[in-house]
Design an enzyme around this catalytic site. Structure first.
Site, PDB file in Angstrom:
ATOM      1  N   CYS A   1       0.797  -1.226   0.000  1.00  0.00           N
ATOM      2  CA  CYS A   1       0.000   0.000   0.000  1.00  0.00           C
ATOM      3  C   CYS A   1       0.829   1.274   0.000  1.00  0.00           C
ATOM      4  O   CYS A   1       0.273   2.372  -0.019  1.00  0.00           O
ATOM      5  CB  CYS A   1      -0.960  -0.005   1.191  1.00  0.00           C
ATOM      6  SG  CYS A   1      -2.039  -1.446   1.193  1.00  0.00           S
TER       7      CYS A   1
ATOM      8  N   HIS B   1      -2.456   7.720   6.839  1.00  0.00           N
ATOM      9  CA  HIS B   1      -2.749   6.447   6.168  1.00  0.00           C
ATOM     10  C   HIS B   1      -4.138   5.974   6.591  1.00  0.00           C
ATOM     11  O   HIS B   1      -4.924   5.540   5.752  1.00  0.00           O
ATOM     12  CB  HIS B   1      -1.686   5.416   6.529  1.00  0.00           C
ATOM     13  CG  HIS B   1      -1.768   4.149   5.763  1.00  0.00           C
ATOM     14  ND1 HIS B   1      -1.709   4.099   4.382  1.00  0.00           N
ATOM     15  CD2 HIS B   1      -1.915   2.851   6.173  1.00  0.00           C
ATOM     16  CE1 HIS B   1      -1.813   2.844   3.977  1.00  0.00           C
ATOM     17  NE2 HIS B   1      -1.943   2.069   5.051  1.00  0.00           N
TER      18      HIS B   1
ATOM     19  N   THR C   1      -8.691   0.432  10.364  1.00  0.00           N
ATOM     20  CA  THR C   1      -8.545  -0.820  11.086  1.00  0.00           C
ATOM     21  C   THR C   1      -8.228  -0.506  12.550  1.00  0.00           C
ATOM     22  O   THR C   1      -7.534   0.467  12.841  1.00  0.00           O
ATOM     23  CB  THR C   1      -7.423  -1.702  10.508  1.00  0.00           C
ATOM     24  OG1 THR C   1      -6.171  -1.011  10.616  1.00  0.00           O
ATOM     25  CG2 THR C   1      -7.698  -2.036   9.055  1.00  0.00           C
ATOM     26  N   PRO C   2      -8.708  -1.303  13.482  1.00  0.00           N
ATOM     27  CA  PRO C   2      -8.477  -1.015  14.906  1.00  0.00           C
ATOM     28  C   PRO C   2      -7.001  -0.891  15.263  1.00  0.00           C
ATOM     29  O   PRO C   2      -6.591   0.044  15.950  1.00  0.00           O
ATOM     30  CB  PRO C   2      -9.130  -2.207  15.601  1.00  0.00           C
ATOM     31  CG  PRO C   2     -10.223  -2.645  14.673  1.00  0.00           C
ATOM     32  CD  PRO C   2      -9.647  -2.445  13.293  1.00  0.00           C
TER      33      PRO C   2
ATOM     34  N   GLU D   1      -0.479   4.103  13.871  1.00  0.00           N
ATOM     35  CA  GLU D   1      -0.109   5.345  13.194  1.00  0.00           C
ATOM     36  C   GLU D   1      -0.158   6.528  14.160  1.00  0.00           C
ATOM     37  O   GLU D   1       0.711   7.411  14.127  1.00  0.00           O
ATOM     38  CB  GLU D   1      -1.017   5.617  11.998  1.00  0.00           C
ATOM     39  CG  GLU D   1      -0.616   6.877  11.240  1.00  0.00           C
ATOM     40  CD  GLU D   1      -1.408   7.106   9.967  1.00  0.00           C
ATOM     41  OE1 GLU D   1      -0.971   7.932   9.143  1.00  0.00           O
ATOM     42  OE2 GLU D   1      -2.467   6.461   9.788  1.00  0.00           O
TER      43      GLU D   1
ATOM     44  N   LYS E   1      -9.346   8.221   3.166  1.00  0.00           N
ATOM     45  CA  LYS E   1      -9.857   6.882   2.842  1.00  0.00           C
ATOM     46  C   LYS E   1     -11.299   6.713   3.336  1.00  0.00           C
ATOM     47  O   LYS E   1     -12.000   5.810   2.872  1.00  0.00           O
ATOM     48  CB  LYS E   1      -8.973   5.796   3.449  1.00  0.00           C
ATOM     49  CG  LYS E   1      -7.615   5.623   2.776  1.00  0.00           C
ATOM     50  CD  LYS E   1      -6.860   4.463   3.395  1.00  0.00           C
ATOM     51  CE  LYS E   1      -5.492   4.276   2.745  1.00  0.00           C
ATOM     52  NZ  LYS E   1      -4.542   5.347   3.133  1.00  0.00           N
TER      53      LYS E   1
ATOM     54  N   HIS F   1      -9.785   2.410   0.307  1.00  0.00           N
ATOM     55  CA  HIS F   1      -8.352   2.093   0.297  1.00  0.00           C
ATOM     56  C   HIS F   1      -7.966   1.541  -1.072  1.00  0.00           C
ATOM     57  O   HIS F   1      -8.347   0.435  -1.440  1.00  0.00           O
ATOM     58  CB  HIS F   1      -8.059   1.077   1.396  1.00  0.00           C
ATOM     59  CG  HIS F   1      -6.604   0.871   1.671  1.00  0.00           C
ATOM     60  ND1 HIS F   1      -5.601   1.429   0.904  1.00  0.00           N
ATOM     61  CD2 HIS F   1      -5.968   0.157   2.662  1.00  0.00           C
ATOM     62  CE1 HIS F   1      -4.431   1.066   1.383  1.00  0.00           C
ATOM     63  NE2 HIS F   1      -4.630   0.304   2.459  1.00  0.00           N
TER      64      HIS F   1
ATOM     65  N   PHE G   1       1.809  -3.678   3.798  1.00  0.00           N
ATOM     66  CA  PHE G   1       2.170  -5.035   4.220  1.00  0.00           C
ATOM     67  C   PHE G   1       3.638  -5.276   3.849  1.00  0.00           C
ATOM     68  O   PHE G   1       4.098  -4.899   2.773  1.00  0.00           O
ATOM     69  CB  PHE G   1       1.305  -6.074   3.511  1.00  0.00           C
ATOM     70  CG  PHE G   1      -0.080  -6.230   4.091  1.00  0.00           C
ATOM     71  CD1 PHE G   1      -0.556  -5.410   5.091  1.00  0.00           C
ATOM     72  CD2 PHE G   1      -0.927  -7.231   3.606  1.00  0.00           C
ATOM     73  CE1 PHE G   1      -1.824  -5.568   5.620  1.00  0.00           C
ATOM     74  CE2 PHE G   1      -2.200  -7.398   4.129  1.00  0.00           C
ATOM     75  CZ  PHE G   1      -2.654  -6.566   5.133  1.00  0.00           C
TER      76      PHE G   1
END
Length: 415
Positions: free
Chosen positions: A164, A304, A308-309, A315, A336, A341, A403
């Site tokens: 990403c 970013h 997500t939790p 971040e 986003k 995304h 990732f």
């Protein structure tokens, strides 16, 4: 920093779930629209997918490209071609020697449609029925190669593949081509087309996607207490880069300066970011140092912020680590929440958005932030309405993490 080291943006292009062009996408961001919608393909029900929505392009390529271009290019290359043509026209289609003209366009996954569709052909009809252009359609460097052919760029055609963060990293690579004297102009960015049952199933199996099938437009909700994963999207973001001297000599319109790109690797986990944000913080700190600005000069971060939790928390930790007491004074936004995304194109699109933010001096607001998670209470998150940037010289930062532990931070300044 001497004038020859300065890299400026003279053209922007995008095709996204919010619009078929960069201005249309910007308009959608300021309006606070979500690009999410239910998927209508037969395979959604046929495979029994756990996630039945995504953020598809607002303008299908069939409305923009010729039939022969559709046949010869995987969707991710089609998207890159659309955005690059817009950016090139926006830059005034400058006259440049082919040997001084480069391309750097990244992707996270590449031609997944071509790969898997032709595998189905192989299984059902045998090898003699495979499309002859299968390999040049599925390869991750296809977009860079096609753009090199399209525009006659011979200084180099490069493609970064770093999940990403791919698109943002390609922009950094493009800037380096100019700084090292290999090119005067570079088309740079990222493209992705991964709305397909296999990537959806894979991300869902990893518990990375939101499962708000009953309310897709509320699915992406960075920093919200109810966030449960990201909204899968597709599209491309492309910019035209050139040296400040070259742009001034031809009287080009300048959107802003791509001041620096900071990079690091977590070396922690193949999918999860380092929870204390050490690697991401290093990328941000490096970007600030290379941009020749101070930490307090950064007035805004396009985070970013995937929704997500774990990711949003990591971040936030990285921003606090990098900026210290100044972290609470930086206006954050998570675009986003509207675009979804775009995976390998996310960093490219969000750098385009950061450039527009500087150019228009306006920060788009995060949507779907209904109940802020208490762990982010100290952060200045722009939501509800867009916010003006302060007067005078400004520097903004865009974060992109991928990732594999890839961390990219881009600093954009006004000119």
């Amino acid at each position: 920093m001497s004038a020859t080291d300065r890299i400026v943006v003279t053209g922007i292009g995008a095709t996204t779930p919010l619009g078929g062009t960069a201005p249309e996408t910007w308009e959608g961001l300021l309006a606070g629209r979500s690009g999410a919608r239910p998927l209508e393909e037969d395979w959604v029900e046929g495979y029994g997918l756990p996630v039945t929505f995504a953020a598809r392009l607002a303008t299908p390529p069939t409305e923009v490209l010729k039939k022969v271009e559709i046949r010869r290019c995987d969707p991710f290359t089609q998207y890159a071609l659309i955005a690059a043509r817009e950016a090139w026209e926006d830059a005034g289609a400058p006259d440049v020697e082919p040997e001084r003209f480069g391309v750097a366009v990244g992707t996270g996954i590449g031609g997944v449609h071509s790969l898997l569709d032709q595998y189905d052909v192989l299984k059902e009809k045998g090898p003699r029925r495979i499309y002859p252009l299968t390999v040049p359609m599925l390869m991750p460097n296809a977009a860079a190669g096609f753009l090199s052919l399209e525009f006659g760029a011979r200084a180099g055609a490069h493609s970064t593949v770093s999940a990403c963060s791919s698109g943002a990293e390609s922009m950094g690579y493009g800037a380096d081509l100019i700084r090292k004297g290999r090119a005067d102009i570079v088309i740079a960015g990222g493209s992705e087309a991964a709305i397909h049952p296999l990537p959806i199933s894979g991300f869902a199996a990893a518990h990375a996607l939101s499962t708000r099938n009953d309310d897709p437009q509320a699915a992406s909700r960075p920093w919200d207490n109810g966030r449960d994963g990201f909204l899968l999207a597709e599209g491309a973001g492309i910019i035209v880069l050139e040296s400040y001297e070259h742009a001034m000599a031809r009287g080009a319109k300048i959107y802003g300066e791509l001041a620096s790109v900071g990079m690091s690797a977590d070396a922690y986990h193949i999918t999860a970011g380092e929870p204390e944000g050490k690697g991401a913080a290093r990328a941000m700190t490096e970007a600030v140092q290379l941009a020749d600005v101070s930490l307090t000069d950064i007035k805004h971060i396009n985070a970013h912020a995937t929704s997500t939790p774990v990711g949003d928390a990591a971040e936030a930790a990285a921003i606090r680590r990098a900026f210290g007491e100044h972290a609470s004074s930086i206006a954050l936004t998570g675009t986003k929440s509207m675009t979804g995304h775009l995976l390998g194109a996310a960093g490219a699109l969000e750098t385009v958005i950061a450039i527009q933010t500087v150019h228009h001096r306006t920060i788009p607001a995060t949507i779907n932030l209904d109940e802020r998670d208490e762990q982010f209470a100290d952060l200045d998150i722009v939501h509800g309405e867009p916010r003006a940037l302060p007067d005078g010289d400004v520097a903004v930062l865009n974060n992109s993490f991928g990732f594999g532990g890839h961390n990219i931070a881009v600093v954009v300044k006004n000119v």
